[in-house]
Design a protein around this motif. Structure first.
Motif, PDB file in Angstrom:
ATOM      1  N   HIS A  20      -1.392  -3.414   3.741  1.00  0.00           N
ATOM      2  CA  HIS A  20      -2.738  -3.227   4.306  1.00  0.00           C
ATOM      3  C   HIS A  20      -2.640  -3.585   5.774  1.00  0.00           C
ATOM      4  O   HIS A  20      -2.215  -4.681   6.126  1.00  0.00           O
ATOM      5  CB  HIS A  20      -3.732  -4.141   3.591  1.00  0.00           C
ATOM      6  CG  HIS A  20      -5.160  -3.799   3.861  1.00  0.00           C
ATOM      7  ND1 HIS A  20      -5.750  -3.993   5.093  1.00  0.00           N
ATOM      8  CD2 HIS A  20      -6.118  -3.249   3.066  1.00  0.00           C
ATOM      9  CE1 HIS A  20      -7.015  -3.591   5.034  1.00  0.00           C
ATOM     10  NE2 HIS A  20      -7.269  -3.133   3.822  1.00  0.00           N
TER      11      HIS A  20
ATOM     12  N   ALA B  90      -2.480   0.977   1.806  1.00  0.00           N
ATOM     13  CA  ALA B  90      -3.851   0.980   1.270  1.00  0.00           C
ATOM     14  C   ALA B  90      -4.864   0.760   2.387  1.00  0.00           C
ATOM     15  O   ALA B  90      -4.671  -0.071   3.268  1.00  0.00           O
ATOM     16  CB  ALA B  90      -3.998  -0.121   0.227  1.00  0.00           C
ATOM     17  N   HIS B  91      -5.924   1.532   2.316  1.00  0.00           N
ATOM     18  CA  HIS B  91      -7.031   1.403   3.263  1.00  0.00           C
ATOM     19  C   HIS B  91      -8.274   1.184   2.415  1.00  0.00           C
ATOM     20  O   HIS B  91      -8.562   1.973   1.511  1.00  0.00           O
ATOM     21  CB  HIS B  91      -7.139   2.709   4.065  1.00  0.00           C
ATOM     22  CG  HIS B  91      -8.383   2.804   4.872  1.00  0.00           C
ATOM     23  ND1 HIS B  91      -9.524   3.411   4.405  1.00  0.00           N
ATOM     24  CD2 HIS B  91      -8.662   2.365   6.111  1.00  0.00           C
ATOM     25  CE1 HIS B  91     -10.450   3.332   5.337  1.00  0.00           C
ATOM     26  NE2 HIS B  91      -9.957   2.706   6.382  1.00  0.00           N
ATOM     27  N   THR B  92      -9.020   0.089   2.700  1.00  0.00           N
ATOM     28  CA  THR B  92     -10.050  -0.311   1.727  1.00  0.00           C
ATOM     29  C   THR B  92     -11.412  -0.603   2.362  1.00  0.00           C
ATOM     30  O   THR B  92     -12.190  -1.384   1.809  1.00  0.00           O
ATOM     31  CB  THR B  92      -9.580  -1.597   0.999  1.00  0.00           C
ATOM     32  OG1 THR B  92      -9.300  -2.589   2.003  1.00  0.00           O
ATOM     33  CG2 THR B  92      -8.351  -1.381   0.156  1.00  0.00           C
TER      34      THR B  92
ATOM     35  N   PRO C 280     -15.295   3.397  -2.336  1.00  0.00           N
ATOM     36  CA  PRO C 280     -15.281   2.120  -1.606  1.00  0.00           C
ATOM     37  C   PRO C 280     -15.756   0.966  -2.490  1.00  0.00           C
ATOM     38  O   PRO C 280     -16.686   1.130  -3.284  1.00  0.00           O
ATOM     39  CB  PRO C 280     -16.280   2.335  -0.453  1.00  0.00           C
ATOM     40  CG  PRO C 280     -16.489   3.803  -0.361  1.00  0.00           C
ATOM     41  CD  PRO C 280     -16.154   4.404  -1.690  1.00  0.00           C
TER      42      PRO C 280
ATOM     43  N   PRO D 122     -12.301  -2.215  -6.963  1.00  0.00           N
ATOM     44  CA  PRO D 122     -10.914  -2.657  -7.167  1.00  0.00           C
ATOM     45  C   PRO D 122     -10.241  -2.031  -8.389  1.00  0.00           C
ATOM     46  O   PRO D 122      -9.034  -1.782  -8.380  1.00  0.00           O
ATOM     47  CB  PRO D 122     -11.037  -4.171  -7.333  1.00  0.00           C
ATOM     48  CG  PRO D 122     -12.470  -4.512  -7.306  1.00  0.00           C
ATOM     49  CD  PRO D 122     -13.253  -3.324  -6.908  1.00  0.00           C
TER      50      PRO D 122
ATOM     51  N   VAL E 239     -10.384   5.059   1.196  1.00  0.00           N
ATOM     52  CA  VAL E 239     -11.700   5.164   0.564  1.00  0.00           C
ATOM     53  C   VAL E 239     -12.432   6.444   0.990  1.00  0.00           C
ATOM     54  O   VAL E 239     -12.323   6.880   2.119  1.00  0.00           O
ATOM     55  CB  VAL E 239     -12.587   3.932   0.884  1.00  0.00           C
ATOM     56  CG1 VAL E 239     -12.019   2.686   0.253  1.00  0.00           C
ATOM     57  CG2 VAL E 239     -12.765   3.744   2.371  1.00  0.00           C
TER      58      VAL E 239
ATOM     59  N   THR F 124     -15.105  -1.093   3.403  1.00  0.00           N
ATOM     60  CA  THR F 124     -16.284  -1.005   2.542  1.00  0.00           C
ATOM     61  C   THR F 124     -17.430  -0.255   3.235  1.00  0.00           C
ATOM     62  O   THR F 124     -18.383   0.150   2.590  1.00  0.00           O
ATOM     63  CB  THR F 124     -16.771  -2.415   2.133  1.00  0.00           C
ATOM     64  OG1 THR F 124     -16.964  -3.178   3.330  1.00  0.00           O
ATOM     65  CG2 THR F 124     -15.760  -3.112   1.254  1.00  0.00           C
TER      66      THR F 124
ATOM     67  N   LEU G   8      -8.884   1.314  -7.479  1.00  0.00           N
ATOM     68  CA  LEU G   8      -7.753   1.121  -6.576  1.00  0.00           C
ATOM     69  C   LEU G   8      -6.519   0.695  -7.377  1.00  0.00           C
ATOM     70  O   LEU G   8      -5.412   1.215  -7.168  1.00  0.00           O
ATOM     71  CB  LEU G   8      -8.119   0.057  -5.524  1.00  0.00           C
ATOM     72  CG  LEU G   8      -7.061  -0.286  -4.488  1.00  0.00           C
ATOM     73  CD1 LEU G   8      -6.640   0.939  -3.681  1.00  0.00           C
ATOM     74  CD2 LEU G   8      -7.592  -1.362  -3.532  1.00  0.00           C
TER      75      LEU G   8
ATOM     76  N   ILE H 153     -10.923  -6.532  -1.512  1.00  0.00           N
ATOM     77  CA  ILE H 153     -10.909  -5.515  -2.587  1.00  0.00           C
ATOM     78  C   ILE H 153      -9.465  -5.298  -3.058  1.00  0.00           C
ATOM     79  O   ILE H 153      -9.187  -5.203  -4.257  1.00  0.00           O
ATOM     80  CB  ILE H 153     -11.479  -4.160  -2.071  1.00  0.00           C
ATOM     81  CG1 ILE H 153     -12.840  -4.337  -1.402  1.00  0.00           C
ATOM     82  CG2 ILE H 153     -11.504  -3.106  -3.176  1.00  0.00           C
ATOM     83  CD1 ILE H 153     -13.989  -4.573  -2.335  1.00  0.00           C
ATOM     84  N   LEU H 154      -8.554  -5.253  -2.074  1.00  0.00           N
ATOM     85  CA  LEU H 154      -7.145  -5.053  -2.434  1.00  0.00           C
ATOM     86  C   LEU H 154      -6.617  -6.244  -3.236  1.00  0.00           C
ATOM     87  O   LEU H 154      -5.876  -6.071  -4.213  1.00  0.00           O
ATOM     88  CB  LEU H 154      -6.306  -4.832  -1.164  1.00  0.00           C
ATOM     89  CG  LEU H 154      -4.803  -4.654  -1.379  1.00  0.00           C
ATOM     90  CD1 LEU H 154      -4.494  -3.490  -2.331  1.00  0.00           C
ATOM     91  CD2 LEU H 154      -4.079  -4.436  -0.049  1.00  0.00           C
TER      92      LEU H 154
ATOM     93  N   GLY I 124     -12.217  -4.873   4.037  1.00  0.00           N
ATOM     94  CA  GLY I 124     -12.062  -4.907   2.578  1.00  0.00           C
ATOM     95  C   GLY I 124     -10.733  -5.405   2.043  1.00  0.00           C
ATOM     96  O   GLY I 124     -10.322  -5.018   0.945  1.00  0.00           O
TER      97      GLY I 124
END
Ligand code: UDP
Length: 379
Positions: free
Chosen positions: A205, A281-283, A327, A330, A307, A285, A333, A217-218, A214
């Motif tokens: 990330h 990963a791009h998370t 978005p 989890p 997301v 929100t 994801l 979230i990951l 976020g």
């Protein structure tokens, strides 16, 4: 053409890294005027881009603070504008790269009679900005800018919805040099050893640490993945989000993931670090205006999960050149992470497609030509 670029930040966020690529071809015909000292100045110097810190006092750069409040008082603003006006007279145009640069640039453009370009790197919506800031940004752009360059259709749409003029805005994506994203195999191996990542399935990330990016979230998703999955969090709290950093560390401890999450802080070796990952990963929100890290992951030949919102939708087509998730979910994801872990062949094909299309769509040389053309036609 001689350009005076203005940017409020001393720290290198996405808008600042983009500015390096735009200013570089102009060499000595450009000057980047900053409103704060810091590592961004060093980066510009390393790239042989003339730079000067123009503000004598630090200006608050929190997005949620009022634009004018950020300047503490008009007393602080006046000397800065006087300085910029004086500088601007030696240049053909003023290129504002951030919102506070727009405030100063607009007034300086008026007094120096130089045209103003505003590079819009944000989604101008209430989700990201206060109503006052939105009004100021839109009114100044409408009144003073000859051209607004939006970094995505999503940013352009928000600008129009907030009342921006249609006839001044054009979309130009961020540009990247594909060669930068093909690091030496030996550097990658060294890094993998240093970070003790051999035999792990590494999810990377790459973002400043901020609630809307976020990272939490990951971490929640990681708790639902098999034990060989490990996360590296690359980035630091650039704009004072220390509480969130503490929260992330607590979350990792509470979930018992201390051995599976590495906080690497701000790094300058992004291509090498992405290359040790199995998945990027791009998370975020809230809708991301563009999402440089997504394109960078693609250029490194890595599968990317991002997301479904904002500018990301213009970069990723689910199942073709990456994966899209809802978005703030989890569970979803985690499912994608597990798919990438198990379905290695399909995932590799998707990553290869992404690398090929990203190299063509976001090539910095083409993007810079598009900007140069716009500047020469519009001004
Ligand atoms: N980045 C970096 N070092 C880090 C973390 C991020 O150089 O430790 C870079 C990243 O590679 C990307 C940029 O910072 O080019 C972030 O841009 P993005 O559009 O993803 O987000 P923004 O910061 O503009 O919200």
């Amino acid at each position: 053409m001689k350009i005076l670029f203005l940017d409020q930040s001393g720290k290198p966020g996405g808008a600042e890294l983009c500015l390096i690529d735009i200013a570089k071809p102009y060499g000595d015909r450009a000057l980047v005027g900053l409103f704060a000292d810091g590592p961004f100045k060093d980066l510009l110097q390393q790239n042989n881009i003339p730079v000067e810190v123009l503000a004598t006092q630090e200006i608050q750069v929190r997005k949620e603070s009022s634009l004018l409040q950020g300047f503490k008082s008009l007393r602080q603003l006046a000397p800065l504008i006087t300085k910029v006006v004086k500088k601007a007279r030696k240049y053909d145009l003023i290129y504002a790269n951030t919102q506070k640069a727009l405030v100063v640039g607009a007034l300086a453009s008026f007094f120096s009679r130089r045209p103003l370009v505003y590079h819009l790197h944000d989604i101008l919506s209430k989700e990201h900005f206060s109503q006052t800031n939105l009004r100021i940004a839109i009114n100044l752009a409408n009144r003073f800018a000859s051209l607004v360059i939006a970094n995505s259709e999503a940013s352009k749409t928000a600008f129009l919805q907030a009342g921006g003029r249609r006839n001044i805005i054009e979309v130009i994506y961020n540009g990247f040099d594909p060669k930068t994203y093909q690091p030496d195999e030996s550097d990658i191996n060294k890094l993998q050893q240093q970070l003790e990542l051999q035999g792990k399935f590494v999810v990377g990330h790459f973002s400043r640490l901020a609630p809307w990016k976020g990272q939490h979230i990951l971490i929640n998703a990681l708790a639902k993945c098999p034990p060989e999955v490990t996360v590296i969090l690359v980035g630091d709290a650039l704009f004072g989000e220390q509480e969130y950093v503490q929260y992330l560390h607590q979350q990792v401890t509470q979930l018992g993931l201390e051995n599976r999450v590495k906080f690497l802080g701000f790094r300058s070796d992004i291509p090498q670090l992405m290359s040790v990952c199995n998945l990027v990963a791009h998370t975020s929100t809230s809708p991301e205006p563009f999402g440089r890290v997504i394109v960078e992951g693609m250029l490194c030949g890595k599968p990317v999960v991002a997301v479904k919102a904002g500018g990301v939708m213009e970069l990723v087509e689910h199942g073709l050149n990456g994966f899209l998730v809802t978005p703030g979910e989890p569970e979803e994801l985690a499912q994608v992470i597990i798919t990438c872990l198990q379905e290695t062949e399909i995932t590799a094909t998707i990553a290869n497609n992404a690398r090929t299309t990203a190299s063509l769509r976001f090539d910095v040389a083409t993007i810079n030509q598009q900007i140069a053309q716009l500047l020469s036609h519009r001004l």
